[in-house]
Design a protein around this motif. Structure first.
Motif, PDB file in Angstrom:
ATOM      1  N   GLY A  70       0.838  -1.197   0.000  1.00 44.50           N
ATOM      2  CA  GLY A  70       0.000   0.000   0.000  1.00 44.50           C
ATOM      3  C   GLY A  70       0.868   1.239   0.000  1.00 44.50           C
ATOM      4  N   PRO A  71       0.264   2.419  -0.161  1.00 41.61           N
ATOM      5  CA  PRO A  71       1.041   3.658  -0.177  1.00 41.61           C
ATOM      6  C   PRO A  71       1.699   3.928   1.172  1.00 41.61           C
ATOM      7  CG  PRO A  71      -1.298   4.136  -0.076  1.00 41.61           C
ATOM      8  CD  PRO A  71      -1.176   2.666  -0.291  1.00 41.61           C
ATOM      9  N   GLY A  72       2.779   4.687   1.153  1.00 48.05           N
ATOM     10  CA  GLY A  72       3.442   5.000   2.413  1.00 48.05           C
ATOM     11  C   GLY A  72       4.769   5.703   2.203  1.00 48.05           C
ATOM     12  N   HIS A  73       5.519   5.830   3.284  1.00 46.70           N
ATOM     13  CA  HIS A  73       6.808   6.494   3.246  1.00 46.70           C
ATOM     14  C   HIS A  73       7.885   5.547   2.716  1.00 46.70           C
ATOM     15  CE1 HIS A  73       5.632   9.805   6.375  1.00 46.70           C
ATOM     16  NE2 HIS A  73       5.034   9.930   5.212  1.00 46.70           N
ATOM     17  N   ALA A  74       9.098   6.071   2.599  1.00 55.20           N
ATOM     18  CA  ALA A  74      10.198   5.325   1.957  1.00 55.20           C
ATOM     19  C   ALA A  74      10.535   4.037   2.702  1.00 55.20           C
ATOM     20  CB  ALA A  74      11.429   6.215   1.880  1.00 55.20           C
ATOM     21  N   ARG A  75      10.805   3.003   1.909  1.00 57.78           N
ATOM     22  CA  ARG A  75      11.244   1.721   2.470  1.00 57.78           C
ATOM     23  C   ARG A  75      12.762   1.603   2.454  1.00 57.78           C
ATOM     24  NH1 ARG A  75       8.530  -2.266  -1.372  1.00 57.78           N
ATOM     25  NH2 ARG A  75       9.340  -3.848   0.066  1.00 57.78           N
ATOM     26  N   VAL A  76      13.412   2.418   1.624  1.00 56.65           N
ATOM     27  CA  VAL A  76      14.876   2.472   1.584  1.00 56.65           C
ATOM     28  C   VAL A  76      15.284   3.898   1.922  1.00 56.65           C
ATOM     29  CG1 VAL A  76      16.941   2.305   0.147  1.00 56.65           C
ATOM     30  CG2 VAL A  76      15.084   0.625  -0.130  1.00 56.65           C
ATOM     31  N   LEU A  77      16.154   4.038   2.927  1.00 55.97           N
ATOM     32  CA  LEU A  77      16.639   5.353   3.340  1.00 55.97           C
ATOM     33  C   LEU A  77      18.152   5.405   3.134  1.00 55.97           C
ATOM     34  CD1 LEU A  77      16.346   8.122   4.715  1.00 55.97           C
ATOM     35  CD2 LEU A  77      16.553   6.943   6.930  1.00 55.97           C
ATOM     36  N   ILE A  78      18.608   6.403   2.383  1.00 61.48           N
ATOM     37  CA  ILE A  78      20.039   6.586   2.102  1.00 61.48           C
ATOM     38  C   ILE A  78      20.472   7.919   2.684  1.00 61.48           C
ATOM     39  CG2 ILE A  78      21.811   6.744   0.302  1.00 61.48           C
ATOM     40  CD1 ILE A  78      19.799   5.257  -1.560  1.00 61.48           C
ATOM     41  N   LEU A 119       7.036  16.045  -1.212  1.00 56.66           N
ATOM     42  CA  LEU A 119       7.688  14.754  -1.445  1.00 56.66           C
ATOM     43  C   LEU A 119       7.282  13.737  -0.383  1.00 56.66           C
ATOM     44  CD1 LEU A 119       9.848  13.287  -3.228  1.00 56.66           C
ATOM     45  CD2 LEU A 119      11.531  14.022  -1.541  1.00 56.66           C
ATOM     46  N   LEU A 120       7.260  14.176   0.875  1.00 57.17           N
ATOM     47  CA  LEU A 120       6.986  13.248   1.980  1.00 57.17           C
ATOM     48  C   LEU A 120       5.525  12.815   2.044  1.00 57.17           C
ATOM     49  CD1 LEU A 120       9.216  14.867   4.738  1.00 57.17           C
ATOM     50  CD2 LEU A 120       9.614  12.705   3.567  1.00 57.17           C
ATOM     51  N   THR A 121       4.635  13.592   1.438  1.00 60.96           N
ATOM     52  CA  THR A 121       3.224  13.171   1.423  1.00 60.96           C
ATOM     53  C   THR A 121       2.920  12.274   0.226  1.00 60.96           C
ATOM     54  OG1 THR A 121       2.673  15.236   0.264  1.00 60.96           O
ATOM     55  CG2 THR A 121       2.384  15.198   2.672  1.00 60.96           C
ATOM     56  N   ALA A 122       3.865  12.203  -0.720  1.00 59.64           N
ATOM     57  CA  ALA A 122       3.671  11.337  -1.895  1.00 59.64           C
ATOM     58  C   ALA A 122       4.070   9.898  -1.566  1.00 59.64           C
ATOM     59  CB  ALA A 122       4.512  11.861  -3.063  1.00 59.64           C
ATOM     60  N   GLY A 132      20.755  16.279   8.900  1.00 56.22           N
ATOM     61  CA  GLY A 132      20.100  17.371   9.621  1.00 56.22           C
ATOM     62  C   GLY A 132      18.677  17.611   9.172  1.00 56.22           C
ATOM     63  N   ARG A 133      18.452  17.600   7.861  1.00 60.77           N
ATOM     64  CA  ARG A 133      17.103  17.848   7.348  1.00 60.77           C
ATOM     65  C   ARG A 133      16.161  16.695   7.730  1.00 60.77           C
ATOM     66  NH1 ARG A 133      14.294  21.414   3.735  1.00 60.77           N
ATOM     67  NH2 ARG A 133      15.985  22.824   4.279  1.00 60.77           N
ATOM     68  N   LEU A 134      16.643  15.452   7.633  1.00 62.08           N
ATOM     69  CA  LEU A 134      15.781  14.324   7.991  1.00 62.08           C
ATOM     70  C   LEU A 134      15.454  14.337   9.483  1.00 62.08           C
ATOM     71  CD1 LEU A 134      14.359  11.750   7.008  1.00 62.08           C
ATOM     72  CD2 LEU A 134      16.395  10.487   7.668  1.00 62.08           C
ATOM     73  N   GLU A 135      16.424  14.734  10.310  1.00 61.10           N
ATOM     74  CA  GLU A 135      16.183  14.807  11.754  1.00 61.10           C
ATOM     75  C   GLU A 135      14.992  15.725  12.061  1.00 61.10           C
ATOM     76  OE1 GLU A 135      18.782  15.714  15.791  1.00 61.10           O
ATOM     77  OE2 GLU A 135      19.084  16.959  14.013  1.00 61.10           O
ATOM     78  N   TYR A 136      14.896  16.830  11.331  1.00 59.73           N
ATOM     79  CA  TYR A 136      13.785  17.775  11.532  1.00 59.73           C
ATOM     80  C   TYR A 136      12.437  17.092  11.283  1.00 59.73           C
ATOM     81  CZ  TYR A 136      10.535  21.545  10.390  1.00 59.73           C
ATOM     82  OH  TYR A 136       9.427  22.357  10.331  1.00 59.73           O
ATOM     83  N   TYR A 137      12.357  16.291  10.217  1.00 58.19           N
ATOM     84  CA  TYR A 137      11.079  15.646   9.887  1.00 58.19           C
ATOM     85  C   TYR A 137      10.770  14.482  10.817  1.00 58.19           C
ATOM     86  CZ  TYR A 137      10.967  18.599   5.795  1.00 58.19           C
ATOM     87  OH  TYR A 137      10.928  19.700   4.975  1.00 58.19           O
ATOM     88  N   SER A 140       9.397  16.206  13.978  1.00 59.74           N
ATOM     89  CA  SER A 140       8.042  16.735  13.762  1.00 59.74           C
ATOM     90  C   SER A 140       7.058  15.643  13.340  1.00 59.74           C
ATOM     91  CB  SER A 140       8.074  17.851  12.711  1.00 59.74           C
ATOM     92  OG  SER A 140       8.613  17.361  11.487  1.00 59.74           O
ATOM     93  N   GLU A 141       7.524  14.381  13.347  1.00 63.98           N
ATOM     94  CA  GLU A 141       6.701  13.202  13.040  1.00 63.98           C
ATOM     95  C   GLU A 141       6.047  13.294  11.657  1.00 63.98           C
ATOM     96  OE1 GLU A 141       3.982  12.568  16.248  1.00 63.98           O
ATOM     97  OE2 GLU A 141       5.569  12.000  17.655  1.00 63.98           O
ATOM     98  N   ARG A 142       6.813  13.806  10.702  1.00 64.08           N
ATOM     99  CA  ARG A 142       6.313  13.886   9.320  1.00 64.08           C
ATOM    100  C   ARG A 142       6.950  12.826   8.435  1.00 64.08           C
ATOM    101  NH1 ARG A 142       6.875  20.220   8.166  1.00 64.08           N
ATOM    102  NH2 ARG A 142       5.864  19.705   6.185  1.00 64.08           N
ATOM    103  N   PHE A 143       7.837  12.019   9.015  1.00 63.63           N
ATOM    104  CA  PHE A 143       8.420  10.879   8.305  1.00 63.63           C
ATOM    105  C   PHE A 143       8.332   9.678   9.227  1.00 63.63           C
ATOM    106  CE2 PHE A 143      12.110   8.132   7.415  1.00 63.63           C
ATOM    107  CZ  PHE A 143      11.826   7.797   6.103  1.00 63.63           C
TER     108      PHE A 143
END
Length: 402
Positions: A70-78, A119-122, A132-137, A140-143
């Motif tokens: 189903g739809p969701g957030h990334a399954r691979v994080l680099i 991007l994160l809602t897609a 640093g940028r990923l830590e912010y999300y 804020s529980e957006r990822f």
């Protein structure tokens, strides 16, 4: 071995063929079989050896073998240390996922937050991010870190140098439900890397993949001696005016040095772009675009800004300022002779650089050829540096303690 022997998805093989790749590089041979078995990977790979494909191919194969329900957030994080490297990993990933339904995106510092929000809602399969940028999300529980199945950490040594390791370790803890972790680094030496590896990898397969001598020999390494700064500038101009120097990256140590050199070359009517860490992201992107498109022939860059740059057809890397460390030298010269091409790495060495030159030659395991330019022969002798005796070192240490 060819890529066909690795039992990759036909769509991946087609993408590799279109990109002009038929045989795995040394690091890809070392990593792919174990990575495809979902083993944790600890890999040492100098830049320019094909390590990006070494982690992208097994990651994409995993996503194809186990389709999303189903739809969701990334399954691979680099995770990458710099914005430029994140963007290049994303671009390379896009080439490999063509012909599939997989999607890849990047979130980096210095960019509009709204772009990241979209991007994160897609529906996303692979996310490339700076820590640093990923830590912010995450805060804020957006990822959603629980959806990450593969965590890949690229250029871990640079992460350590830039002070990102605490954030990376926090991200690793947040993604603790993952099935596999891969860590890539130009060097695996040092207590910081060792401790980090012990905490986040589970019985990793260690891949120390140095490129064979035949690959290293594609870079012609040499150096010139300079008496002073004026002599150094004359040597640089002669190198840039050589017809073989079609496209070069000129490395300097600091952003201030980059600004000064830019002014000197501009006065001599040499069209260049500058890349240094304090520039706004839009300016950095513009500099890389001008260089890639050939609108400028030369790029002046600091090490921080140029980390991970993958620009084709760079004929020369010029060390205007010699680096102090061997691994930095290897990283720099890896900007040329990419994708099977040949290239030149030229260093301009002042008197105070000779101890660093000796360290670099020991690190790379071979001498760097000394050359003299006609009409610009150095007048000074090679300096001799003698190590202080142990007794003097002890006295100095005792004096310091007082």
């Amino acid at each position: 071995m060819s890529f066909i022997d690795l039992d990759l998805d036909p769509r991946l093989l087609t993408a590799l063929e279109k990109a002009g790749y038929s045989k795995p590089t040394t690091i890809q041979n070392a990593v792919l079989e174990a990575a495809l078995e979902q083993r944790d990977i600890l890999a040492s790979a100098p830049t320019g050896t094909g390590k990006t494909a070494a982690f992208l191919l097994p990651a994409i194969q995993h996503l194809l073998d186990f389709p999303r329900r189903g739809p969701g957030h990334a399954r691979v994080l680099i995770l990458t240390p710099t914005r430029e490297l994140a963007e290049q990993v994303r671009q390379y990933g896009e080439k490999l996922v063509r012909g599939t339904d997989l999607t890849i995106g990047a979130i980096v510092g210095g960019r509009d937050y709204q772009l990241d929000a979209d991007l994160l809602t897609a529906n996303l399969d692979i996310l490339v991010a700076t820590p640093g940028r990923l830590e912010y999300y995450l805060q804020s529980e957006r990822f959603d870190p629980r959806q990450v199945e593969l965590l890949i950490i690229d250029e871990a040594d640079r992460m350590l140098d830039m002070g990102f390791m605490p954030v990376v370790e926090q991200i690793a803890n947040e993604t603790r439900w993952r099935k596999q972790t891969m860590l890539f680094s130009a060097t695996l030496e040092g207590a910081g890397i060792d401790q980090f590896v012990d905490r986040i990898l589970q019985e990793p397969v260690r891949c120390d993949a140095k490129p064979p001598r035949s690959e290293r020999k594609k870079i012609n390494q040499s150096y010139y001696r300079a008496d002073d700064l004026a002599h150094k500038d004359k040597l640089l101009m002669r190198i840039l005016n050589d017809p073989s120097c079609e496209r070069s990256i000129i490395f300097v140590r600091t952003k201030d040095r980059a600004v000064v050199l830019n002014g000197k070359l501009f006065a001599r009517k040499v069209r260049i772009a500058v890349l240094q860490g304090n520039m706004a992201q839009g300016q950095r992107d513009r500099a890389i675009e001008l260089f890639k498109e050939g609108k400028v022939k030369h790029l002046v860059a600091t090490d921080v800004a140029a980390r991970g740059l993958d620009i084709p057809e760079v004929t020369h890397v010029i060390n205007y300022d010699l680096p102090r460390k061997g691994d930095t030298y290897l990283h720099r010269i890896g900007r040329t002779a990419r994708a099977g091409a040949k290239g030149s790495a030229v260093s301009i060495v002042e008197a105070h650089d000779h101890p660093s030159l000796e360290k670099i030659q020991r690190y790379v395991g071979e001498p760097i050829r000394y050359r003299v330019m006609e009409g610009l022969k150095p007048l000074s002798r090679v300096p001799k540096f003698t190590k202080p005796k142990k007794s003097k070192l002890k006295k100095a240490a005792a004096k310091k303690r007082k």
